[in-house]
Design an enzyme around this catalytic site. Structure first.
Site, PDB file in Angstrom:
ATOM      1  N   LYS A  82      35.180 -28.153 -24.705  1.00  0.00           N
ATOM      2  CA  LYS A  82      35.687 -27.211 -25.709  1.00  0.00           C
ATOM      3  C   LYS A  82      34.790 -25.982 -25.813  1.00  0.00           C
ATOM      4  CE  LYS A  82      37.280 -27.331 -30.565  1.00  0.00           C
ATOM      5  NZ  LYS A  82      37.391 -28.220 -31.737  1.00  0.00           N
ATOM      6  N   GLU A  98      42.850 -34.713 -29.623  1.00  0.00           N
ATOM      7  CA  GLU A  98      41.402 -34.530 -29.704  1.00  0.00           C
ATOM      8  C   GLU A  98      40.777 -35.729 -30.424  1.00  0.00           C
ATOM      9  OE1 GLU A  98      38.289 -31.028 -31.183  1.00  0.00           O
ATOM     10  OE2 GLU A  98      40.218 -31.272 -32.194  1.00  0.00           O
ATOM     11  N   CYS A 132      42.141 -27.740 -29.456  1.00  0.00           N
ATOM     12  CA  CYS A 132      42.185 -27.457 -30.892  1.00  0.00           C
ATOM     13  C   CYS A 132      41.901 -25.987 -31.263  1.00  0.00           C
ATOM     14  CB  CYS A 132      41.248 -28.407 -31.634  1.00  0.00           C
ATOM     15  SG  CYS A 132      41.638 -28.580 -33.416  1.00  0.00           S
TER      16      CYS A 132
END
Length: 239
Positions: A76, A4, A118
Site C-alpha cells: 500500500k 484489506e 483502500c
C-alpha cells in the site's frame, strides 16, 4: 478477491505488529497460497502484514495463481493518517506501517490486473499510472470507514473506472470491529470502464460474482481514446 486486512483486523493498526514476519516465514501468506491452490483460482489475497526492513510493516496484497505461486505483490502506497468523526476518531497507519515503493500490474489469464489498496482510491495519479502500465482491471481490497464510505466510496470507484477506462473491482470489509469501536462501510462493488455498476453488495457479508465483458473495455477505449489526449505529464512515483 478478498478485502484489506482479510485475515486479521484489530482496532488499531499497531495490533498487527505481532503477526508481521518476513514473507519467507509468513504463515498468513502460506495459508492464502494454500487456498488458491486448493480451489484452483487466481486469488487477489486482500492484504496481510509483512515485516519491512526498518521493523515497521508493509500492508501487502499478494496475487497467487491457481497453483499457489506468487504472481505479484503490492505494498500500500498511501497511508491513512486522518481524523474521522467516528468511534476511532484518529487513524495513524504510519505509526505501524511504511509505504510501498512500487506500483504493480500483473498478467493473469483474464487480463492485466493493477493493484491498489483502500485509501489509494483517493489518489487518481496512481490509477492513471496503473492504466499507463497496461492495467485493464484494477482491484482494490479495502476497509473504508463507515463515515468516509457513506460519503465517497461509490463515487470514487466510479470516477476511477471512468478516468482509467478499466474495470474496477473493490472488495471491502463490512460491519463492527474490536467490540464495536470501529465500523467499516462495506459495499463491495464491480464497476465497468464506462462507470456502470455491474455488481453491488450494499451491506452485510457475502460475495459478488459477474462476468466481465472485455470487448466493452476495448470499445470504450477505441471510441474515446483519452490516454492519447492527455496534456499533462505521466505521474511519477516519489521515492
Amino acid at each position: 478477491m478478498l478485502p484489506e486486512c482479510c485475515l486479521l483486523f484489530g482496532g488499531q493498526e499497531s495490533e498487527q505488529r505481532q503477526y508481521a514476519v518476513d514473507e519467507a516465514h509468513s504463515q498468513l501468506k502460506q495459508a492464502l497460497a494454500d487456498l488458491a491452490k486448493q480451489y484452483k483460482v487466481v486469488l487477489v489475497a486482500g492484504s496481510i502484514p509483512i515485516l519491512a526492513e526498518d521493523e515497521r510493516i508493509y500492508n501487502r496484497c499478494y496475487v497467487f495463481d491457481h497453483e499457489g505461486n506468487v504472481l505479484s505483490h503490492y505494498d500500500k502506497l498511501h497511508l491513512f493518517d486522518v481524523e474521522v468523526s467516528d468511534g476511532t476518531q484518529q487513524y495513524r497507519e504510519s505509526d505501524a506501517f511504511c509505504p510501498g515503493k512500487h506500483i504493480s500490474v500483473v498478467d493473469t489469464p483474464f487480463g492485466k490486473l493493477g493493484l491498489a489498496i483502500c485509501y489509494d482510491l483517493r489518489f487518481a495519479d496512481l490509477f492513471r499510472a496503473l492504466r499507463e502500465a497496461g492495467a485493464e482491471i484494477i482491484v482494490l481490497p479495502a476497509a473504508f470507514t463507515k463515515v468516509t464510505g457513506a460519503a465517497h466510496w461509490q463515487v470514487l470507484l466510479q470516477a476511477r473506472a471512468i478516468e482509467t477506462q478499466c474495470f474496477v473491482l473493490a472488495a471491502a470489509q463490512w460491519g463492527q470491529h474490536n467490540g464495536g469501536s470501529r465500523e467499516t462501510w462495506g459495499q463491495s462493488m464491480m464497476i465497468s470502464p464506462w462507470g456502470n455498476v455491474i455488481a453491488d453488495k450494499p451491506s452485510g457479508t457475502g460475495w459478488l460474482s459477474a462476468k466481465l465483458d472485455m470487448s466493452e473495455l476495448q470499445q470504450v477505449r477505441m471510441k474515446m481514446p483519452i490516454i492519447n489526449h492527455h496534456r499533462f505529464q505521466s505521474p511519477q512515483l516519489q521515492s
